[in-house]
Write an enzyme that holds these catalytic residues in place. Structure first.
Site, PDB file in Angstrom:
ATOM      1  N   CYS A  65       0.823  -1.220   0.000  1.00 22.95           N
ATOM      2  CA  CYS A  65       0.000   0.000   0.000  1.00 22.95           C
ATOM      3  C   CYS A  65       0.851   1.261   0.000  1.00 22.95           C
ATOM      4  O   CYS A  65       0.427   2.303  -0.498  1.00 22.95           O
ATOM      5  CB  CYS A  65      -0.905   0.036   1.241  1.00 22.95           C
ATOM      6  SG  CYS A  65      -1.990  -1.367   1.441  1.00 22.95           S
ATOM      7  N   ASP A  76      -2.314  -2.953   7.813  1.00 19.96           N
ATOM      8  CA  ASP A  76      -3.432  -3.750   8.313  1.00 19.96           C
ATOM      9  C   ASP A  76      -3.400  -5.158   7.733  1.00 19.96           C
ATOM     10  O   ASP A  76      -3.678  -6.138   8.428  1.00 19.96           O
ATOM     11  CB  ASP A  76      -4.764  -3.087   7.939  1.00 19.96           C
ATOM     12  CG  ASP A  76      -5.043  -1.852   8.782  1.00 19.96           C
ATOM     13  OD1 ASP A  76      -4.120  -1.386   9.456  1.00 19.96           O
ATOM     14  OD2 ASP A  76      -6.185  -1.370   8.757  1.00 19.96           O
ATOM     15  N   CYS A 135      -2.407   3.329   2.965  1.00 24.18           N
ATOM     16  CA  CYS A 135      -3.213   2.342   3.694  1.00 24.18           C
ATOM     17  C   CYS A 135      -4.232   3.002   4.628  1.00 24.18           C
ATOM     18  O   CYS A 135      -4.241   4.208   4.837  1.00 24.18           O
ATOM     19  CB  CYS A 135      -2.278   1.406   4.463  1.00 24.18           C
ATOM     20  SG  CYS A 135      -3.032  -0.133   5.017  1.00 24.18           S
ATOM     21  N   ASP A 136      -5.059   2.157   5.230  1.00 23.69           N
ATOM     22  CA  ASP A 136      -6.301   2.568   5.893  1.00 23.69           C
ATOM     23  C   ASP A 136      -6.208   3.774   6.815  1.00 23.69           C
ATOM     24  O   ASP A 136      -6.971   4.729   6.691  1.00 23.69           O
ATOM     25  CB  ASP A 136      -6.850   1.404   6.728  1.00 23.69           C
ATOM     26  CG  ASP A 136      -7.246   0.220   5.870  1.00 23.69           C
ATOM     27  OD1 ASP A 136      -6.894   0.213   4.683  1.00 23.69           O
ATOM     28  OD2 ASP A 136      -7.892  -0.687   6.394  1.00 23.69           O
ATOM     29  N   LYS A 137      -5.340   3.733   7.815  1.00 20.29           N
ATOM     30  CA  LYS A 137      -5.350   4.762   8.865  1.00 20.29           C
ATOM     31  C   LYS A 137      -4.579   6.007   8.451  1.00 20.29           C
ATOM     32  O   LYS A 137      -4.672   7.042   9.103  1.00 20.29           O
ATOM     33  CB  LYS A 137      -4.776   4.209  10.172  1.00 20.29           C
ATOM     34  CG  LYS A 137      -5.401   2.890  10.620  1.00 20.29           C
ATOM     35  CD  LYS A 137      -6.915   2.941  10.595  1.00 20.29           C
ATOM     36  CE  LYS A 137      -7.550   1.576  10.759  1.00 20.29           C
ATOM     37  NZ  LYS A 137      -7.297   0.621   9.681  1.00 20.29           N
ATOM     38  N   CYS A 189      -5.326  -2.061  -1.130  1.00 23.53           N
ATOM     39  CA  CYS A 189      -6.253  -3.168  -1.422  1.00 23.53           C
ATOM     40  C   CYS A 189      -7.335  -2.723  -2.400  1.00 23.53           C
ATOM     41  O   CYS A 189      -7.941  -1.671  -2.230  1.00 23.53           O
ATOM     42  CB  CYS A 189      -6.880  -3.673  -0.142  1.00 23.53           C
ATOM     43  SG  CYS A 189      -5.678  -4.212   1.101  1.00 23.53           S
ATOM     44  N   GLU A 204      -9.115  -5.235  13.998  1.00 21.81           N
ATOM     45  CA  GLU A 204     -10.087  -5.747  13.036  1.00 21.81           C
ATOM     46  C   GLU A 204     -10.195  -7.264  13.158  1.00 21.81           C
ATOM     47  O   GLU A 204      -9.199  -7.955  13.372  1.00 21.81           O
ATOM     48  CB  GLU A 204      -9.661  -5.389  11.609  1.00 21.81           C
ATOM     49  CG  GLU A 204      -9.724  -3.914  11.318  1.00 21.81           C
ATOM     50  CD  GLU A 204      -9.242  -3.562   9.930  1.00 21.81           C
ATOM     51  OE1 GLU A 204      -9.493  -2.418   9.509  1.00 21.81           O
ATOM     52  OE2 GLU A 204      -8.602  -4.405   9.272  1.00 21.81           O
ATOM     53  N   SER A 238     -12.487  -5.263   9.103  1.00 26.06           N
ATOM     54  CA  SER A 238     -11.835  -4.758   7.903  1.00 26.06           C
ATOM     55  C   SER A 238     -12.896  -4.413   6.876  1.00 26.06           C
ATOM     56  O   SER A 238     -13.994  -4.969   6.879  1.00 26.06           O
ATOM     57  CB  SER A 238     -10.911  -5.840   7.343  1.00 26.06           C
ATOM     58  OG  SER A 238     -10.601  -5.578   5.991  1.00 26.06           O
TER      59      SER A 238
END
Length: 557
Positions: free
Chosen positions: A48, A80, A121-123, A193, A445, A471
């Site tokens: 990511c 993650d 990535c996510d955060k 992702c 998650e 997730s």
């Protein structure tokens, strides 16, 4: 334009600061210019984020090309995908706060006039936006973009394919060769992702919010479009600085309603609830779980995107990306078109020349008249099991009511063992507890458990509830963010095996069907556990974090 940086560059009583600027190569002319901090969450250890430093260099060049001083710095990221299913996942949500705090710290100390965050990535994304809301200086987010899809023996793959392969291995439905083949080919290169998981959910939400350039969320990671976006960011930040357009001018109540609407229409991650509440708080806007319910009640789910659907984000990009979806929603009256964005134009102005969705040539996005689900997939449930709320992700494929006996596990590792020992049977309501913001701590998650359940073939016959979170890759009949969490004495702490739990999506209820006398007896013997950590950042987090209903923020009294 240099109203912050002039504190260091123009004050004659700060010669040492100016000496350092000359030391890094700035000229006297440069010291008259506005300074833009360019923060990258790039690092080598994650697909990511592995390409973000290169993108940040492109942004830096674009900033300098627009007669501004671009100065790069870095902050952390947590993978993650890698940490899921391990104790390391407890650091994931914590990283959002570290990212926000570190960006605020650097920009505050260095007096940058503007900020561009290059994130993956996510955060990374909500962390950067929280910092932007706090600082309230001209700012833009540049998303790193989606990974390409993988392939193995004609099967299309993504990161969730690798997670679910474990369940197939446990069930004995995959060969050792195919198990390894899936793992080695699921992630073919750089990018986040590819489904409508949390990274793409937050990128789409932030584009709809107006804090990223149009197409940012759907431009693929390794594309000419993404490179051109980096160049456009330099022009855009100049315009924001020149006209003093700040995040709080953009991140309004109506803008957050736009973001939530797009998340619901696209079938986005439950994590959006936590993150958008926290982002709104940073901008002085009040958003609650109930706002998600109100918007979900009137917004159909129209995107056939993974994890519950067919397609990856790159397929949507080929048909006009998120702007095409937003243009359609705006035309149908679902968005506020007058909200300002980082282009300096309104949402409506940005979308005027966007591509129109053609329902005869694509089925990634369905017409509002023939949706996947007539109302949104994000449902906020209350009841004796969630007095302060919980978040369900129901696309309509799972059904809308589930009643069954509880199968209780104190943490996901117990559940994985329970699946291996065949303790989980069709019809069960799986309960994973003590994994909340304080209980874990860090609210990890539950992707490994849900993927294992899917992989073993139980995905359509069990429900799963937890005080942890999910997730964006999770699918199935799942309810997370249960508040109060078990650690705080929420009723989920008192559930025992074979208790009957009822989940009623149509009426937004989640209840333990046990009489009050029995509950009172159990509560009298329950003891609050000790914190699961004794030092370090997880201890700091556990002592400061608010509930999931409050967005798990750490910067409020």
């Amino acid at each position: 334009m240099n109203k912050y940086s002039k504190t260091l560059t123009q004050d004659p009583t700060l010669p040492a600061a100016q000496a350092m600027f000359y030391g890094i190569g700035l000229t006297e002319t440069d010291l008259q210019k506005a300074q833009v901090g360019i923060v990258s969450t790039g690092y080598d250890g994650n697909t990511c984020n592995m390409h973000l430093n290169k993108l940040a260099e492109e942004v830096k060049t674009a900033v300098w090309d627009n007669e501004l001083v671009g100065l790069m710095f870095h902050t952390i990221g947590v993978s993650d995908g890698m940490s899921n299913g391990t104790e390391g996942m407890r650091y994931s949500l914590v990283s959002r706060e570290v990212i926000a705090d570190s960006i605020e710290t650097v920009c505050g100390a260095q007096y940058y006039d503007g900020l561009i965050a290059v994130v993956g990535c996510d955060k990374n994304m909500p962390g950067a936006l929280i910092a932007m809301g706090r600082l309230n200086r001209p700012a833009i987010m540049v998303y790193g973009g989606s990974i390409a899809g993988g392939h193995w023996k004609g099967q299309e793959l993504n990161i969730i394919s690798a997670f679910e392969a474990l369940g197939q291995k446990i069930a004995g439905t995959i060969t050792p060769e195919d198990f390894k083949g899936v793992i080695q080919n699921a992630c073919p290169g750089a990018g986040a992702c590819g489904g409508m998981y949390t990274a793409n959910t937050m990128a789409s939400a932030i584009e709809a919010l107006g804090m990223a350039l149009p197409y940012s969320s759907s431009n693929p990671a390794l594309s000419k479009d993404k490179s051109e976006e980096c160049q456009q960011a330099g022009k855009a930040i100049y315009h924001l600085l020149k006209h003093d357009i700040k995040p709080r001018d953009i991140m309004t109540r109506k803008a957050f309603e736009n973001a939530i609407t797009v998340v619901v229409a696209l079938g986005g991650s439950t994590n959006a609830v936590l993150h958008l509440i926290a982002m709104a708080k940073s901008a002085g806007v009040s958003i609650t779980q109930d706002d998600f319910q109100k918007i979900s009640d009137k917004t159909p789910l129209i995107a056939d995107l993974k994890p519950s659907g067919k397609y990856l984000m790159n397929e949507l990009h080929r048909h006009g990306g998120v702007p095409a979806v937003m243009k359609y929603l705006l035309k149908k009256g679902f968005l506020h078109g007058d909200c300002l964005t980082v282009t300096g134009k309104t949402i409506a102005e940005n979308l005027a020349n966007a591509k129109d969705l053609d329902f005869s040539t694509q089925d990634v996005i369905l017409p509002l008249e023939k949706p996947i689900k007539e109302t949104g997939h994000l449902q906020i449930l209350y009841g004796n099991l969630a007095e302060q709320g919980s978040v369900a992700k129901i696309t309509g494929k799972e059904g809308e009511k589930f009643t069954g006996p509880a199968r209780v596990f104190n943490g996901e590792f117990e559940l994985i063992k329970g699946i291996q020992e065949r303790r989980v049977q069709a019809g069960d309501v799986v309960v994973i507890r003590y994994v909340g913001p304080k209980g874990a701590p860090g609210m990890p998650e539950m992707l490994k458990p849900t993927s294992a359940i899917m992989g073993t073939g139980l995905g359509k016959s069990v429900a799963l509830i937890t005080d942890g979170r999910f997730s964006g890759g999770t699918h199935g009949f799942v309810v997370g963010h249960i508040t109060p969490e078990a650690f705080d004495g929420g009723l989920i702490a008192l559930v025992e095996d074979n208790d009957v739990i009822e989940i009623d999506i149509q009426n937004n209820k989640i209840n333990l069907l046990v009489d009050e006398a029995t509950i009172a007896k159990r509560r009298a013997t329950w003891k609050a556990p000790n914190l699961n950590v004794k030092s370090g950042i997880l201890l700091k987090y556990a002592k400061q974090v608010k509930t999931a209903a409050d967005g798990c923020v750490t910067d409020e009294e």
